[in-house]
Design an enzyme around this catalytic site. Sequence first.
Site, PDB file in Angstrom:
ATOM      1  N   THR A  37    -100.733 -14.650 -99.647  1.00 28.14           N
ATOM      2  CA  THR A  37    -101.292 -16.045 -99.924  1.00 28.14           C
ATOM      3  C   THR A  37    -102.373 -15.923-100.337  1.00 28.14           C
ATOM      4  O   THR A  37    -102.835 -16.981-101.188  1.00 28.14           O
ATOM      5  CB  THR A  37    -100.867 -16.845 -98.984  1.00 28.14           C
ATOM      6  OG1 THR A  37    -101.389 -16.566 -97.511  1.00 28.14           O
ATOM      7  CG2 THR A  37     -99.499 -17.266 -98.474  1.00 28.14           C
ATOM      8  N   GLY A 123    -108.325   2.454 -90.551  1.00 23.06           N
ATOM      9  CA  GLY A 123    -107.196   2.428 -91.446  1.00 23.06           C
ATOM     10  C   GLY A 123    -105.815   2.222 -90.832  1.00 23.06           C
ATOM     11  O   GLY A 123    -104.474   2.472 -91.210  1.00 23.06           O
ATOM     12  N   GLU A 161    -117.725  -4.840 -99.809  1.00 22.77           N
ATOM     13  CA  GLU A 161    -116.526  -4.063-100.007  1.00 22.77           C
ATOM     14  C   GLU A 161    -116.348  -3.914-101.333  1.00 22.77           C
ATOM     15  O   GLU A 161    -115.543  -2.801-101.842  1.00 22.77           O
ATOM     16  CB  GLU A 161    -115.606  -4.703 -98.768  1.00 22.77           C
ATOM     17  CG  GLU A 161    -114.447  -3.594 -98.759  1.00 22.77           C
ATOM     18  CD  GLU A 161    -113.719  -3.713 -97.363  1.00 22.77           C
ATOM     19  OE1 GLU A 161    -114.411  -4.303 -96.365  1.00 22.77           O
ATOM     20  OE2 GLU A 161    -112.571  -3.067 -97.157  1.00 22.77           O
ATOM     21  N   ASP A 173    -110.371 -11.049 -93.863  1.00 21.48           N
ATOM     22  CA  ASP A 173    -110.760  -9.936 -92.850  1.00 21.48           C
ATOM     23  C   ASP A 173    -112.407 -10.313 -92.675  1.00 21.48           C
ATOM     24  O   ASP A 173    -112.418 -10.337 -91.319  1.00 21.48           O
ATOM     25  CB  ASP A 173    -111.015  -8.355 -93.690  1.00 21.48           C
ATOM     26  CG  ASP A 173    -109.411  -8.072 -93.995  1.00 21.48           C
ATOM     27  OD1 ASP A 173    -108.572  -8.842 -93.593  1.00 21.48           O
ATOM     28  OD2 ASP A 173    -109.182  -7.212 -94.081  1.00 21.48           O
TER      29      ASP A 173
HETATM   30  P1  ADP Z   1    -109.291  -0.584 -92.213  1.00 20.77           P
HETATM   31  O1  ADP Z   1    -107.804  -0.887 -92.487  1.00 20.77           O
HETATM   32  O2  ADP Z   1    -109.477  -0.149 -90.873  1.00 20.77           O
HETATM   33  O3  ADP Z   1    -110.358  -1.410 -92.561  1.00 20.77           O
HETATM   34  P2  ADP Z   1    -110.525   0.838 -94.422  1.00 20.77           P
HETATM   35  O4  ADP Z   1    -110.276   1.878 -94.952  1.00 20.77           O
HETATM   36  O5  ADP Z   1    -110.717  -0.437 -94.873  1.00 20.77           O
HETATM   37  O6  ADP Z   1    -109.608   0.583 -93.135  1.00 20.77           O
HETATM   38  O7  ADP Z   1    -111.996   1.138 -93.533  1.00 20.77           O
HETATM   39  C1  ADP Z   1    -112.109   2.295 -92.920  1.00 20.77           C
HETATM   40  C2  ADP Z   1    -113.614   2.828 -92.950  1.00 20.77           C
HETATM   41  O8  ADP Z   1    -114.439   2.141 -92.422  1.00 20.77           O
HETATM   42  C3  ADP Z   1    -113.556   4.459 -92.482  1.00 20.77           C
HETATM   43  O9  ADP Z   1    -113.240   5.493 -93.302  1.00 20.77           O
HETATM   44  C4  ADP Z   1    -115.315   4.130 -92.245  1.00 20.77           C
HETATM   45  O10 ADP Z   1    -115.860   4.515 -93.635  1.00 20.77           O
HETATM   46  C5  ADP Z   1    -115.586   2.875 -92.131  1.00 20.77           C
HETATM   47  N1  ADP Z   1    -115.912   2.463 -90.624  1.00 20.77           N
HETATM   48  C6  ADP Z   1    -115.076   1.852 -89.746  1.00 20.77           C
HETATM   49  N2  ADP Z   1    -115.550   1.959 -88.412  1.00 20.77           N
HETATM   50  C7  ADP Z   1    -116.631   2.681 -88.493  1.00 20.77           C
HETATM   51  C8  ADP Z   1    -117.424   3.306 -87.390  1.00 20.77           C
HETATM   52  N3  ADP Z   1    -117.122   3.054 -86.263  1.00 20.77           N
HETATM   53  N4  ADP Z   1    -118.337   4.298 -87.775  1.00 20.77           N
HETATM   54  C9  ADP Z   1    -118.273   4.497 -89.214  1.00 20.77           C
HETATM   55  N5  ADP Z   1    -117.821   4.334 -90.235  1.00 20.77           N
HETATM   56  C10 ADP Z   1    -116.831   3.229 -89.985  1.00 20.77           C
HETATM   57 MG    MG Z   2    -110.610  -2.362 -94.547  1.00 20.70          MG
END
Ligand code: ADP
Ligand code: MG
Length: 389
Positions: A37, A123, A161, A173
């Site tokens: 949505t 992820g 982002e 988010d």
């Molecule tokens: P999600 O669905 O969890 O948001 P994304 O691919 O959008 O997945 O984001 C994940 C990315 O965020 C990781 O690959 C990393 O680059 C960053 N990230 C998240 N948590 C951490 C952390 N604790 N330390 C470093 N990077 C992080």
């Molecule tokens: Mg994400």
Amino acid sequence: MNERIDNLKKDFQRLYGSAPAVLVKGPGRVDLMGIHTDYNDGFVLPIAVNVDVLAVGKARDDRKVSVHSINFDKTAEFSLDNIEFDNVNRWSNYIRGVCHFIQEKGIMLQGANIVLHGNVPLGSGLSSSAALEMATGVLFQALTGFEMSGPDMALVGQRAENKFVGVNTGIMDQFVSRNGQKDHALFLDCRSLAFEQLPLDTSKVKVVVCNTMKQRGLVDSEYGLRRSQCEEAVRLFQQWKPGVKALRDVTCGDLAKYGDKLPEVVRMRAEHVISENERGLKCREVLASGGLEEFGELMNASHDSARDCYEVSCPELEAMVEVTRSAPGSLCGRLAGAGFGGCTVSLVGDASVEDFVETVKREYEKKTGLAPALYVCTAEDGAGVLETN
Ligand code: ADP
Ligand code: MG
């Protein structure tokens, strides 16, 4: 939590030779209503959850930022005068992007030393990226002392982002990660960004997120296709209702009147979005009066519509929904996020949570051969300062 905080402080002392000045958190999130949505200017209903990114930091006298991620066991450094994309420590781009877009508002940040640790699985559908962005935003806010509203901070995170990291996401988010409230779900109008906190007492009912372990494969191409089908529906409705700017502006009555003039697939997509927005509005009434059973029924209907009219489910999600709906204590089972794999979300009576988890693990694996990951969640406050020295 305490052990994580101790480790953050120890690592900060070891790396930077002093105690940190502030401790902040940025939580992950899960959505309870509003499948596809957001880009239709509609309504979403997420909660901030009890897994988060914690960060400690202290301001420096210069314009440098040094940030260490315990998860990656890596330190990245950059200058606030020249923030560039990092191809080596790619995780640091979320932090760089947030700093860049705060400064773009004319705010002069101070350099900082930072250590962070997340227990949001990466992820997996709980949005570790928004958790990291919002932890970064509130940390720099605490260290530099500038004013910024919660909604504006969320927009900074989204810009970071979208435009710095290069991932195309909506506002939900970051919005709930910053503005969520304990034991409430956040009702958000994605057009105006007006929001309301709706009561959801997660001491009585837990929000259980179940990862199917099926990678969200088709998501890019199918996501684009769904968006263009919604745009086509809008163009067609404009002939009959010139004021329509997004599917948000089309009612069930309009659909009943003109639906048979639409190509069948376009009609189905519109039906999902329009009915999903109506369910979103209904959730406000239902949660305001504490009707959790009815809320569960709305979540089930949300899933069924996403599966039948929007066609964003997959066999693994269907298996998980079937198992989670009939497991002990369950009020519902519904896909979370954009579909095509990833997670489901269920409301589960607090007393039955252990039984639920055990049953779902066993039955889902029996059906699919995949071992799922389950997260028992509560609704928590959005990003903020936990301690200052
Ligand atoms: P999600 O669905 O969890 O948001 P994304 O691919 O959008 O997945 O984001 C994940 C990315 O965020 C990781 O690959 C990393 O680059 C960053 N990230 C998240 N948590 C951490 C952390 N604790 N330390 C470093 N990077 C992080
Ligand atoms: Mg994400």
